[in-house]
Design an enzyme around this catalytic site. Structure first.
Site, mmCIF file in Angstrom:
data_model
loop_
_atom_site.group_PDB
_atom_site.id
_atom_site.type_symbol
_atom_site.label_atom_id
_atom_site.label_comp_id
_atom_site.label_asym_id
_atom_site.label_seq_id
_atom_site.Cartn_x
_atom_site.Cartn_y
_atom_site.Cartn_z
ATOM 1 C CB CYS A 2 -0.903 0.023 1.234
ATOM 2 S SG CYS A 2 -1.910 -1.460 1.466
ATOM 3 C CG LEU A 52 -1.601 -3.781 -4.622
ATOM 4 C CD1 LEU A 52 -2.417 -3.492 -5.882
ATOM 5 C CD2 LEU A 52 -0.108 -3.837 -4.967
ATOM 6 C CB ILE A 54 -1.624 -8.645 -1.166
ATOM 7 C CG1 ILE A 54 -1.076 -7.562 -2.116
ATOM 8 C CG2 ILE A 54 -0.852 -9.954 -1.343
ATOM 9 C CD1 ILE A 54 -1.011 -7.948 -3.575
ATOM 10 C CG LEU A 55 -2.032 -11.221 2.726
ATOM 11 C CD1 LEU A 55 -1.092 -10.951 3.886
ATOM 12 C CD2 LEU A 55 -2.161 -12.724 2.493
ATOM 13 C CG ASN A 76 4.149 0.612 1.790
ATOM 14 O OD1 ASN A 76 3.745 -0.283 1.063
ATOM 15 N ND2 ASN A 76 5.244 1.311 1.547
ATOM 16 C CD GLU A 78 1.280 -7.935 1.837
ATOM 17 O OE1 GLU A 78 0.749 -8.449 2.844
ATOM 18 O OE2 GLU A 78 0.630 -7.452 0.892
ATOM 19 C CG ASP A 101 -0.427 -8.070 6.307
ATOM 20 O OD1 ASP A 101 -1.500 -7.606 5.865
ATOM 21 O OD2 ASP A 101 0.674 -7.737 5.852
#
Length: 595
Positions: A2, A52, A54-55, A76, A78, A101
């Site tokens: 992010c 963005l 992803i998880l 920002n 993971e 996360d």
């Protein structure tokens, strides 16, 4: 992955909701899936996020806020061990309610405070506002995979994943930082915490800053120089290396979206893809680009690795002259970089982004295991082991400098030279890192400098900014902190041995990727820009380096700059790197400094 942004103002400093939306919009490319903003104008504080996804695609929107509303978190990056952390919190008052996360960051902070975040294994830049302390924390990952900038003045603190987000809130454009200018032309990049924008700083890797209404404090939470060398048989080193890297790859496959890998056919990317194939039931999606010029084209090696591991491979042959992308790359980087490999990196990211939202890469291995020829050139004679500390420092600084001290003295105008701080010279900055790593041995000292300065200052900027330019996340298994700490406990002689770079690492992975790929000659991921300077784009060089617009800045001795270009074009000297840096800097000036 992010982008984050926000502010914490003094007294009467308040920004409007529309200004905060504009901050997020300026880094929309980092997170095009959603925007989230928590704003309390009565407190003069806001935290925002461009996501963005992803998880946990359904429940992962940020900010995350504690039940009592007093702790707010954005990040920002993971957290790759979020599954294990969430499992450990089960049944406690801090149990996670999503599979995102980012929630584990909030719960760890609620449970243990800021020190709880030291448990995180990942790449991250985190902002936490704690109303109980009336404090803002900016917390950055160990080696600087994710960026985090801030600007502090008498109105308060503004922060963002990219400098351009900060600039949207400033009433006027910052001036130039001359210390950063000196460092850029010394190293070919700006080392952190400096930036070329006056009063804009980068949170250092492995550090966090705490800001309240009275002061800003910086804290180091992870220090690579604390690692001590160990002595073990080669077989034990190899077994440990293979086990750690395998697990690092495994936890970086956690995603709820399609993903793949960049594959050049070099030892690093081939190793990562080989390990991915062990853990995946479906073929790995791999991506590479090639060039018509065989001197720069690695695509046959990428195809060899793709065939070995039965990947779904996509190759794109790109036009040799990529320099039309340079202004775009400069915009996304916020600062100049003399490294033109940013341009092919953008092209391979663009190719992958058509299919996937995340890729694994081989970034970081060269700095950990002595993969660059510059190490072989410097240490090849064996003399470096016998230099005094002062002589080693001086010679190594000269070895890695773009313009050395004498050349920079010639390059800069008198006005610039008067502004330079000797305490922040290239020799001083590099010397401090060499001193911190003296117990590691000469080879590891050189690798320590590059891990602390080059990685965060340039080599990790490249995958982050070029990936984010097309909204794709890059994950680097070699930069798992367990792998890094293991690498720096390993004697340098096991990394560079008898002229062989990555000596033990290559032995460890040759069974996986084959000796042909393990021991192939290293090829830099770049373009033949030095040849283009002489003919194809000489007019562009002259415009960027010597035009009236450039000269009006009064920063350089332009007779000296002109001589560098003429000597290169007439093949009296190879000034490719110097010309690249000067062009990159002028592109930056035109993008960010000009009215």
């Amino acid at each position: 992955m992010c982008g984050i942004f926000g502010y914490y103002g003094f007294g009467g400093t308040r920004y409007s909701d529309s200004q905060l939306v504009a901050m997020g919009d300026s880094i929309h490319h980092r997170g095009p899936d959603s925007q989230g903003i928590w704003h309390r104008p009565e407190l003069g504080v806001a935290l925002g996020n461009q996501r963005l996804s992803i998880l946990d695609l359904e429940h992962g929107d940020q900010p995350f806020i504690s039940d009592d509303g007093r702790v707010v978190v954005v990040q920002n990056g993971e957290i790759f061990n979020h599954v294990e952390i969430a499992e450990a919190l089960k049944g406690s008052p801090w149990e996670c309610r999503t599979h995102c996360d980012t929630e584990v960051i909030l719960r760890l902070y609620e449970k243990e405070g800021i020190t709880g975040l030291e448990q995180l294994n990942g790449m991250f830049a985190i902002a936490i506002y704690d109303a109980r302390e009336e404090a803002l924390y900016l917390f950055r990952d160990r080696v600087g995979e994710k960026p985090l900038y801030y600007h502090l003045d008498d109105t308060g603190l503004v922060f963002g994943s990219e400098i351009k987000a900060i600039l949207t809130l400033l009433p006027e454009k910052p001036g130039m930082d001359y210390t950063a200018l000196n460092l850029f032309f010394g190293l070919n990049y700006v080392p952190q915490p400096f930036t070329l924008f006056s009063n804009v700083r980068h949170v250092k890797p492995g550090h966090y800053v705490r800001f309240d209404h009275s002061r800003l404090q910086e804290h180091c939470w992870w220090d690579l120089s604390r690692i001590q060398l160990a002595q073990k048989p080669e077989t034990q080193w190899m077994d440990e290396f293979n086990g750690l890297l395998d697990d690092s790859v495994r936890i970086r496959l956690r995603a709820d979206v399609p993903f793949g890998a960049f594959l050049s056919g070099g030892v690093d990317s081939s190793t990562v893809v080989g390990l991915m194939s062990r853990h995946m039931s479906q073929p790995v999606r791999t991506y590479s680009i090639g060039f018509d010029d065989p001197k720069y084209d690695e695509s046959p090696y990428a195809q060899e690795a793709a065939t070995r591991f039965s990947t779904l491979h996509k190759l794109e042959i790109v036009q040799p002259n990529l320099l039309s992308l340079w202004p775009m790359a400069t915009y996304h980087c916020d600062q100049p970089h003399g490294d033109v490999s940013f341009l092919p990196t953008y092209k391979v990211a663009e190719l992958a982004a058509r299919d996937v939202k995340m890729v694994l890469t081989g970034d970081g291995a060269d700095e950990l295991y002595a993969g660059y020829d510059k190490y072989k050139g410097f240490f090849g004679s064996g003399e470096a082991e016998f230099y005094s500390d002062d002589e080693f420092n001086r010679r190594y600084v000269d070895n890695i400098s773009l313009f050395d001290d004498q050349a920079r003295d010639r390059l800069f105008s008198g006005r610039v030279r008067e502004q330079l701080d000797p305490e922040c010279s290239v020799s001083a900055v590099v010397g401090r890192e060499l001193a911190r790593s003296r117990h590691m041995g000469r080879i590891n000292q050189a690798l320590f400098v590059d891990t602390e300065l080059l990685l965060s200052g340039n080599n990790l900027v490249k995958p982050d900014r070029m990936g984010m330019a097309v909204s794709i996340e890059n994950r680097a298994p070699f930069l798992d902190y367990r792998v890094i700490e293991h690498a720096f406990s390993m004697p340098g002689e096991l990394k560079l041995s008898h002229g062989e770079t990555k000596y033990l690492y290559k032995k460890a992975v040759s069974g996986l990727i084959g000796e042909g790929l393990a021991y192939r000659k290293k090829q830099m991921f770049t373009v033949p820009v030095g040849d283009w300077f002489k003919k194809d784009i000489r007019p562009l060089c002259e415009d960027l380096l010597l035009s009236d617009r450039t000269r009006s800045r009064g920063l350089f001795d332009y007779d000296y700059v002109g001589k560098l270009l003429v000597d290169h074009c007439e093949e009296r000297a190879n000034n490719t790197r110097e010309i690249r840096a000067l062009m990159a800097f002028e592109y930056w000036c035109r993008e960010f400094m000009d009215p």
